[in-house]
Design an enzyme around this catalytic site. Structure first.
Site, PDB file in Angstrom:
ATOM      1  CD  GLU A 166       4.670   1.815  -9.142  1.00 43.20           C
ATOM      2  OE1 GLU A 166       4.363   1.002 -10.013  1.00 43.20           O
ATOM      3  OE2 GLU A 166       4.684   1.520  -7.928  1.00 43.20           O
ATOM      4  CG  HIS A 223       1.597  -2.813 -15.610  1.00 38.92           C
ATOM      5  ND1 HIS A 223       1.111  -3.992 -15.074  1.00 38.92           N
ATOM      6  CD2 HIS A 223       2.671  -3.151 -16.357  1.00 38.92           C
ATOM      7  CE1 HIS A 223       1.854  -5.005 -15.496  1.00 38.92           C
ATOM      8  NE2 HIS A 223       2.811  -4.513 -16.283  1.00 38.92           N
ATOM      9  CG  ASN A 227      -3.753  -1.079 -13.023  1.00 37.10           C
ATOM     10  OD1 ASN A 227      -3.586  -1.264 -11.814  1.00 37.10           O
ATOM     11  ND2 ASN A 227      -3.114  -1.800 -13.941  1.00 37.10           N
ATOM     12  N   GLY A 279       0.788  -1.231   0.000  1.00 36.74           N
ATOM     13  CA  GLY A 279       0.000   0.000   0.000  1.00 36.74           C
ATOM     14  C   GLY A 279       0.820   1.281   0.000  1.00 36.74           C
ATOM     15  CB  SER A 280       4.331   2.170  -0.849  1.00 31.87           C
ATOM     16  OG  SER A 280       4.464   1.829  -2.204  1.00 31.87           O
ATOM     17  CG  ASN A 281       1.952   3.265  -5.704  1.00 33.08           C
ATOM     18  OD1 ASN A 281       2.422   4.275  -6.229  1.00 33.08           O
ATOM     19  ND2 ASN A 281       2.505   2.064  -5.846  1.00 33.08           N
ATOM     20  CG  LEU A 295      -1.513  -7.899  -7.181  1.00 29.53           C
ATOM     21  CD1 LEU A 295      -0.383  -8.711  -6.576  1.00 29.53           C
ATOM     22  CD2 LEU A 295      -0.998  -7.090  -8.378  1.00 29.53           C
ATOM     23  CE  LYS A 296     -10.520 -11.616  -6.197  1.00 32.18           C
ATOM     24  NZ  LYS A 296     -10.146 -13.020  -6.017  1.00 32.18           N
TER      25      LYS A 296
HETATM   26  C1  GAR Z   1       3.254  -1.325  -7.663  1.00 30.75           C
HETATM   27  O1  GAR Z   1       4.587  -1.388  -8.114  1.00 30.75           O
HETATM   28  C2  GAR Z   1       2.304  -1.437  -8.833  1.00 30.75           C
HETATM   29  O2  GAR Z   1       2.806  -0.883 -10.011  1.00 30.75           O
HETATM   30  C3  GAR Z   1       2.170  -2.929  -8.947  1.00 30.75           C
HETATM   31  O3  GAR Z   1       2.092  -3.381  -7.624  1.00 30.75           O
HETATM   32  C4  GAR Z   1       2.912  -2.538  -6.801  1.00 30.75           C
HETATM   33  C5  GAR Z   1       2.139  -2.168  -5.546  1.00 30.75           C
HETATM   34  O4  GAR Z   1       2.964  -1.545  -4.606  1.00 30.75           O
HETATM   35  N1  GAR Z   1       1.008  -3.260  -9.713  1.00 30.75           N
HETATM   36  C6  GAR Z   1       0.972  -4.266 -10.594  1.00 30.75           C
HETATM   37  O5  GAR Z   1       1.897  -5.013 -10.785  1.00 30.75           O
HETATM   38  C7  GAR Z   1      -0.363  -4.411 -11.334  1.00 30.75           C
HETATM   39  N2  GAR Z   1      -0.228  -5.269 -12.460  1.00 30.75           N
HETATM   40  P1  GAR Z   1       2.355  -0.875  -3.280  1.00 30.75           P
HETATM   41  O6  GAR Z   1       1.429  -1.913  -2.630  1.00 30.75           O
HETATM   42  O7  GAR Z   1       3.541  -0.583  -2.433  1.00 30.75           O
HETATM   43  O8  GAR Z   1       1.617   0.349  -3.696  1.00 30.75           O
END
Ligand code: GAR
Length: 190
Positions: free
Chosen positions: A173, A103, A101, A12-14, A84-85
């Site tokens: 990101e 990616h 989203n 959940g850093s984003n 991821l679902k």
């Molecule tokens: C992020 O790097 C995002 O781009 C990726 O999951 C990570 C979540 O990080 N998403 C995917 O791969 C989607 N296909 P976070 O939980 O620290 O935000």
């Protein structure tokens, strides 16, 4: 108010960055966070920012239940931040053009089913790519195929490994996702 719900499956850093970014926004508010993994760090982020969190287990991950919850929380936009679902097509239909989203690659490269998180970085290191980056895109029925809103790239060094690449991607990101969400919502709300 325009209400955002974040969907996440991991640390959940984003989500944390997005919540901080919109904290004092008078028009746009992040009202809730949905997650499909009970142990995900994303729940700590929701707790830290004092917003409602929803856990979907196998039973509650069900179309009518999800849509009912979204309506109840008056959600206008959904932000997938490491979710991821596969989003069910009924939800995509319901929120047409209102789901975004992020990616961790320069789509269309390294996208599609099973391409997420470290799998993406591992493939890029394996293929000795010179460049990677992030893609922020609208969500449609196909994995990673929706309209691209923005891409940002970064160069790889000869010494880069999965860990250092992940760090570079995460930096991009955190730097860009929130402001792209902001301008995207503004453009949809005029
Ligand atoms: C992020 O790097 C995002 O781009 C990726 O999951 C990570 C979540 O990080 N998403 C995917 O791969 C989607 N296909 P976070 O939980 O620290 O935000």
């Amino acid at each position: 108010m325009i209400n955002i719900e974040i969907w996440a499956s991991g640390g959940g850093s984003n989500a944390d960055k997005i919540l901080t970014y919109f904290k004092n926004n008078p028009i746009i508010e992040v009202v809730s966070l949905g997650c499909n993994r009970s142990k995900a760090g994303a729940f700590n982020v929701a707790h830290k920012h004092q917003i409602k969190s929803i856990l979907w287990d196998k039973k509650s991950w069900e179309i009518s239940n999800i849509i009912h919850g979204l309506k109840e929380r008056s959600v206008d936009f959904i932000v997938l931040a490491g979710f991821l679902k596969l989003v069910p097509k009924e939800i995509i239909e319901h929120y047409k053009g209102r789901i975004v989203n992020i990616h961790p690659s320069l789509l269309p490269k390294y996208g599609g089913k099973n391409m997420y998180g470290n799998h993406v970085h591992e493939a890029i290191i394996h293929d000795e790519e010179k460049k990677s980056g992030i893609t922020i895109h609208e969500v449609n029925e196909e994995f990673d195929k929706g309209k691209i809103l923005a891409q940002f790239s970064v160069n790889l060094d000869i010494n880069d490994d999965v860990k250092s690449l992940r760090k570079k991607i995460q930096y991009l990101e955190h730097q860009h996702f929130s402001s792209i969400i902001h301008s995207w919502i503004k453009s949809k709300s005029q």
